[in-house]
Design a protein around this motif. Structure first.
Motif, PDB file in Angstrom:
ATOM      1  N   SER A 112       0.751  -1.144  -0.153  1.00 57.15           N
ATOM      2  CA  SER A 112       0.026   0.214   0.225  1.00 57.15           C
ATOM      3  C   SER A 112       1.385   0.973   0.136  1.00 57.15           C
ATOM      4  O   SER A 112       0.984   2.266  -0.704  1.00 57.15           O
ATOM      5  CB  SER A 112      -1.201   0.276   1.004  1.00 57.15           C
ATOM      6  N   LYS A 113       1.897   1.283   1.078  1.00 60.62           N
ATOM      7  CA  LYS A 113       2.655   2.494   0.739  1.00 60.62           C
ATOM      8  C   LYS A 113       3.456   2.856  -0.941  1.00 60.62           C
ATOM      9  O   LYS A 113       3.716   3.790  -1.350  1.00 60.62           O
ATOM     10  CB  LYS A 113       3.954   1.846   2.020  1.00 60.62           C
ATOM     11  N   LEU A 144      -5.699   2.613  -5.430  1.00 61.47           N
ATOM     12  CA  LEU A 144      -4.830   3.026  -5.496  1.00 61.47           C
ATOM     13  C   LEU A 144      -4.949   4.996  -5.197  1.00 61.47           C
ATOM     14  O   LEU A 144      -4.358   5.693  -4.204  1.00 61.47           O
ATOM     15  CB  LEU A 144      -4.091   3.040  -6.423  1.00 61.47           C
ATOM     16  N   ILE A 145      -6.448   5.335  -4.712  1.00 64.61           N
ATOM     17  CA  ILE A 145      -6.341   6.803  -4.744  1.00 64.61           C
ATOM     18  C   ILE A 145      -6.466   6.933  -2.985  1.00 64.61           C
ATOM     19  O   ILE A 145      -5.433   7.418  -2.142  1.00 64.61           O
ATOM     20  CB  ILE A 145      -7.984   6.823  -4.526  1.00 64.61           C
ATOM     21  N   VAL A 150      -4.171   8.398   2.212  1.00 60.21           N
ATOM     22  CA  VAL A 150      -2.976   7.819   3.786  1.00 60.21           C
ATOM     23  C   VAL A 150      -2.270   7.807   3.611  1.00 60.21           C
ATOM     24  O   VAL A 150      -1.324   7.930   5.193  1.00 60.21           O
ATOM     25  CB  VAL A 150      -3.892   6.286   4.034  1.00 60.21           C
ATOM     26  N   ASN A 151      -0.994   7.892   2.724  1.00 62.20           N
ATOM     27  CA  ASN A 151       0.689   7.830   2.991  1.00 62.20           C
ATOM     28  C   ASN A 151      -0.071   9.357   2.396  1.00 62.20           C
ATOM     29  O   ASN A 151       1.755   9.647   3.062  1.00 62.20           O
ATOM     30  CB  ASN A 151       0.844   7.173   2.029  1.00 62.20           C
ATOM     31  N   THR A 152      -0.467  10.345   2.422  1.00 62.26           N
ATOM     32  CA  THR A 152       0.231  11.423   1.954  1.00 62.26           C
ATOM     33  C   THR A 152      -0.675  12.581   2.701  1.00 62.26           C
ATOM     34  O   THR A 152       0.493  13.643   3.497  1.00 62.26           O
ATOM     35  CB  THR A 152      -0.772  12.176   0.936  1.00 62.26           C
ATOM     36  N   PHE A 153      -1.415  12.768   3.652  1.00 58.30           N
ATOM     37  CA  PHE A 153      -2.609  13.570   4.584  1.00 58.30           C
ATOM     38  C   PHE A 153      -2.108  12.624   5.894  1.00 58.30           C
ATOM     39  O   PHE A 153      -2.812  11.166   6.175  1.00 58.30           O
ATOM     40  CB  PHE A 153      -3.676  13.851   4.241  1.00 58.30           C
ATOM     41  N   LEU A 158      -7.984  13.192   6.610  1.00 52.12           N
ATOM     42  CA  LEU A 158      -8.855  12.527   6.193  1.00 52.12           C
ATOM     43  C   LEU A 158     -10.260  12.061   6.640  1.00 52.12           C
ATOM     44  O   LEU A 158     -11.215  12.110   5.922  1.00 52.12           O
ATOM     45  CB  LEU A 158      -8.027  11.021   6.444  1.00 52.12           C
ATOM     46  N   ASN A 159     -10.449  12.456   8.643  1.00 50.61           N
ATOM     47  CA  ASN A 159     -11.614  12.268   8.886  1.00 50.61           C
ATOM     48  C   ASN A 159     -12.370  12.781   9.195  1.00 50.61           C
ATOM     49  O   ASN A 159     -13.487  12.760   9.093  1.00 50.61           O
ATOM     50  CB  ASN A 159     -10.937  11.712  10.696  1.00 50.61           C
TER      51      ASN A 159
END
Length: 201
Positions: A112-113, A144-145, A150-153, A158-159
């Protein structure tokens, strides 16, 4: 000056193993998405090389009169059929493990990362080579989105879009939804997440 990205998940696909096309219902979704994006000054369309994304992008290209290019960095982290003789249940188990452990490297595909990072690299590259105030459509995959987000923000950002975003990420991006990302002043902002308003009615 800013760059606007529309992260479009492909339309509904056939439920079969391998590199499958979109369904007749998916065609309707793709056409609705294309009509919506025809109201935007789209400057570039890039798609995943998987058939369901290519099919979706073709409808958007028809309405916007923009040529589609393919980029392997938009491919899903793994596709059922990449690993010979893998059952669907085995694929889902592998997928879920990757989602819960972003560093887990499966026997086929990316972690995922890794997947999130390759989309991040593509987006960063595009902001540096495309003209300012570009509107770029990226036709890709739900996994992928969310890998990218998840790896950027940070989790608290996100919540805002879902109170338990990371745990629920695999269920948050419907087919042909549009996530709008703005890049400006060296920072990314999520303007809209997984919108399907253009599919309603």
């Amino acid at each position: 000056m800013k760059t606007t990205f529309f992260l479009v998940r492909h339309a509904l696909k056939e439920k079969c193993i391998g590199d499958v096309p979109i369904t007749s219902e998916g065609v309707v979704q793709a056409k609705s998405t294309a009509l919506h994006l025809a109201n935007v000054p789209v400057t570039k369309i890039i798609t995943s090389p998987l058939q369901r994304a290519i099919d979706t992008a073709a409808h958007i290209a028809l309405q916007t009169n923009i040529t589609v290019t393919e980029n392997s960095r938009l491919r899903e982290r793994a596709n059922w059929g990449d690993l010979p003789e893998q059952t669907f249940e085995e694929f889902i188990a592998m997928w879920d493990r990757c989602t819960s452990d972003p560093d887990y490297l499966p026997s086929v595909g990316d972690s995922s990362k890794q997947a999130g990072e390759r989309l991040a690299f593509l987006i960063t590259e595009l902001t540096s080579v495309e003209p300012p105030d570009s509107y770029i459509v990226l036709v890709t995959h739900g996994g992928l989105i969310t890998d990218f987000l998840v790896n950027t923000f940070p989790e608290h950002e996100l919540n805002v879009w879902h109170p338990d975003f990371i745990a629920m990420q695999s269920q948050l991006i419907p087919e042909c939804s549009i996530t709008t990302l703005i890049y400006g002043n060296g920072k990314y902002t999520i303007q809209d997440f997984a919108s399907i308003s253009h599919l309603e009615g």
